[in-house]
Structures are given as structure tokens and as C-alpha cells.
Design a protein around this motif. Structure first.
Motif, mmCIF file in Angstrom:
data_model
loop_
_atom_site.group_PDB
_atom_site.id
_atom_site.type_symbol
_atom_site.label_atom_id
_atom_site.label_comp_id
_atom_site.label_asym_id
_atom_site.label_seq_id
_atom_site.Cartn_x
_atom_site.Cartn_y
_atom_site.Cartn_z
ATOM 1 N N PRO A 31 0.830 -1.196 0.000
ATOM 2 C CA PRO A 31 0.000 0.000 0.000
ATOM 3 C C PRO A 31 0.872 1.257 0.000
ATOM 4 O O PRO A 31 2.049 1.209 0.345
ATOM 5 C CB PRO A 31 -0.803 -0.109 1.301
ATOM 6 N N VAL A 32 0.275 2.369 -0.358
ATOM 7 C CA VAL A 32 0.978 3.644 -0.435
ATOM 8 C C VAL A 32 1.492 4.019 0.957
ATOM 9 O O VAL A 32 0.795 3.868 1.952
ATOM 10 C CB VAL A 32 0.048 4.747 -0.987
ATOM 11 N N THR A 33 2.746 4.481 1.016
ATOM 12 C CA THR A 33 3.352 4.909 2.272
ATOM 13 C C THR A 33 3.376 6.430 2.307
ATOM 14 O O THR A 33 3.878 7.060 1.378
ATOM 15 C CB THR A 33 4.793 4.369 2.389
ATOM 16 N N VAL A 34 2.832 7.023 3.368
ATOM 17 C CA VAL A 34 2.835 8.478 3.535
ATOM 18 C C VAL A 34 3.393 8.793 4.913
ATOM 19 O O VAL A 34 2.929 8.246 5.914
ATOM 20 C CB VAL A 34 1.411 9.066 3.400
ATOM 21 N N VAL A 35 4.418 9.664 4.946
ATOM 22 C CA VAL A 35 4.990 10.107 6.216
ATOM 23 C C VAL A 35 5.205 11.613 6.161
ATOM 24 O O VAL A 35 5.341 12.196 5.088
ATOM 25 C CB VAL A 35 6.332 9.409 6.552
ATOM 26 N N THR A 36 5.225 12.227 7.326
ATOM 27 C CA THR A 36 5.534 13.650 7.429
ATOM 28 C C THR A 36 6.736 13.807 8.341
ATOM 29 O O THR A 36 6.771 13.245 9.433
ATOM 30 C CB THR A 36 4.331 14.438 7.971
ATOM 31 N N THR A 37 7.725 14.542 7.848
ATOM 32 C CA THR A 37 8.926 14.834 8.615
ATOM 33 C C THR A 37 9.299 16.287 8.368
ATOM 34 O O THR A 37 8.572 17.010 7.692
ATOM 35 C CB THR A 37 10.084 13.876 8.238
ATOM 36 N N THR A 38 10.402 16.700 8.910
ATOM 37 C CA THR A 38 10.866 18.072 8.728
ATOM 38 C C THR A 38 12.143 18.061 7.907
ATOM 39 O O THR A 38 13.002 17.198 8.088
ATOM 40 C CB THR A 38 11.106 18.742 10.093
ATOM 41 N N GLY A 39 12.242 19.013 6.997
ATOM 42 C CA GLY A 39 13.427 19.179 6.168
ATOM 43 C C GLY A 39 13.480 20.621 5.703
ATOM 44 O O GLY A 39 12.767 21.476 6.229
ATOM 45 N N THR A 40 14.286 20.896 4.713
ATOM 46 C CA THR A 40 14.342 22.245 4.147
ATOM 47 C C THR A 40 13.793 22.190 2.730
ATOM 48 O O THR A 40 13.888 21.170 2.050
ATOM 49 C CB THR A 40 15.774 22.808 4.133
ATOM 50 N N ALA A 41 13.207 23.294 2.271
ATOM 51 C CA ALA A 41 12.625 23.324 0.933
ATOM 52 C C ALA A 41 12.640 24.746 0.399
ATOM 53 O O ALA A 41 12.616 25.707 1.166
ATOM 54 C CB ALA A 41 11.195 22.792 0.966
ATOM 55 N N LYS A 42 12.676 24.848 -0.913
ATOM 56 C CA LYS A 42 12.580 26.160 -1.553
ATOM 57 C C LYS A 42 11.955 25.996 -2.930
ATOM 58 O O LYS A 42 12.018 24.943 -3.553
ATOM 59 C CB LYS A 42 13.949 26.829 -1.669
ATOM 60 N N ARG A 43 11.338 27.080 -3.361
ATOM 61 C CA ARG A 43 10.715 27.133 -4.682
ATOM 62 C C ARG A 43 10.867 28.559 -5.189
ATOM 63 O O ARG A 43 10.568 29.521 -4.484
ATOM 64 C CB ARG A 43 9.233 26.784 -4.578
ATOM 65 N N HIS A 44 11.374 28.699 -6.385
ATOM 66 C CA HIS A 44 11.473 30.016 -7.006
ATOM 67 C C HIS A 44 11.234 29.875 -8.502
ATOM 68 O O HIS A 44 11.178 28.765 -9.032
ATOM 69 C CB HIS A 44 12.814 30.702 -6.695
ATOM 70 N N HIS A 45 11.077 31.003 -9.169
ATOM 71 C CA HIS A 45 10.689 30.975 -10.569
ATOM 72 C C HIS A 45 11.693 31.657 -11.485
ATOM 73 O O HIS A 45 11.331 32.196 -12.520
ATOM 74 C CB HIS A 45 9.315 31.637 -10.749
ATOM 75 N N LEU A 46 12.954 31.632 -11.110
ATOM 76 C CA LEU A 46 13.984 32.197 -11.970
ATOM 77 C C LEU A 46 14.914 31.092 -12.432
ATOM 78 O O LEU A 46 15.243 30.184 -11.671
ATOM 79 C CB LEU A 46 14.795 33.259 -11.236
ATOM 80 N N GLU A 47 15.344 31.191 -13.673
ATOM 81 C CA GLU A 47 16.313 30.250 -14.208
ATOM 82 C C GLU A 47 17.562 31.038 -14.577
ATOM 83 O O GLU A 47 17.482 32.115 -15.161
ATOM 84 C CB GLU A 47 15.744 29.546 -15.436
#
Length: 129
Positions: free
Chosen positions: A33-49
Motif C-alpha cells: 500500500p501507499v506509504t505516507v509520512v511527514t517529517t521536517t526538512g528544508t525546501a525552496k521554490r522560485h521561478h527564476l532560471e
């Protein structure tokens, strides 16, 4: 404890501390079955190339996140395949952006650092984001 072990523990503490750099990340593995977990990490999203000279090339989605393999393994999340290699093929990662909107990404590439225990994930658009 050696220096490498100390680095691993420090990076685990930094990336999983929601009061500092960490944010809540929800991982979904395409297992049955599908495995779903929540943890803490770092993330970023931007719209420049940027091009190789560092000049703005255009408007493009760039999303990445970094997570500790130890944090995912502690939640019994499938990080490695039967050959013992790190794989995130077809895995999903979700987090809430600054506006409070949840956004889900598909993992396109993964770069594990087996010395520090961190995994950098390069993410792509998924669904109707």
C-alpha cells in the motif's frame, strides 16, 4: 563519536528543527500500500532560471528540498531499493507555501550524500500546481 558521526547528528538536528530552518514535508511513496509520512526538512521554490554565467535566463519553476535519510528511515519510509540504492522514482513531496497553499511535487532527481546522510531532491510540477 567521530567527526563524521557528529556531522551527521548536527545536520539531522538542523534540518529537522521546525523552529529554525526546517519545514514540514509530506512524502508519499508509490508502494503498495501507499506509504505516507511527514517529517521536517528544508525546501525552496522560485521561478527564476539562471545560465552558466549567473545571468537570469527566464521564468521557470525550480523547486528542491533536502531531507535526512535518518529522519525518513526512522519513520519506516522506503528510501532504498532491494539493491540498497537510494531511489525516489515516482515519489511525491508536499509542503505548504508562504500563502498557506499546499503544493505537491514529483521527485525528478535525487542526490544522496552518504557521508552526511542528507538527500537533495530536485522536484517537478505535479497535478494542478
Amino acid at each position: 563519536m567521530g567527526l563524521t558521526e557528529q556531522i551527521q547528528q548536527d545536520l539531522l538536528a538542523i534540518t529537522t528543527n521546525a523552529n529554525d530552518f526546517g519545514i514540514s514535508l509530506t512524502f508519499t511513496a508509490p508502494t503498495s500500500p501507499v506509504t505516507v509520512v511527514t517529517t521536517t526538512g528544508t525546501a525552496k521554490r522560485h521561478h527564476l532560471e539562471f545560465d552558466e554565467m549567473g545571468m537570469v535566463k527566464g521564468n521557470a519553476l525550480n523547486a528542491t528540498c533536502t531531507v535526512s535519510e535518518l529522519a525518513l528511515r526512522a519513520l519506516s519510509y522506503p528510501v532504498r531499493n532491494i539493491d540498497g540504492k537510494v531511489t525516489f522514482k515516482d515519489h511525491l513531496v508536499a509542503w505548504t507555501d508562504v500563502t498557506g497553499s499546499p503544493i505537491t511535487y514529483i521527485v525528478n532527481e535525487w542526490y544522496p550524500d552518504e557521508t552526511t546522510g542528507l538527500i537533495v531532491l530536485i522536484l517537478g510540477e505535479y497535478g494542478s500546481n
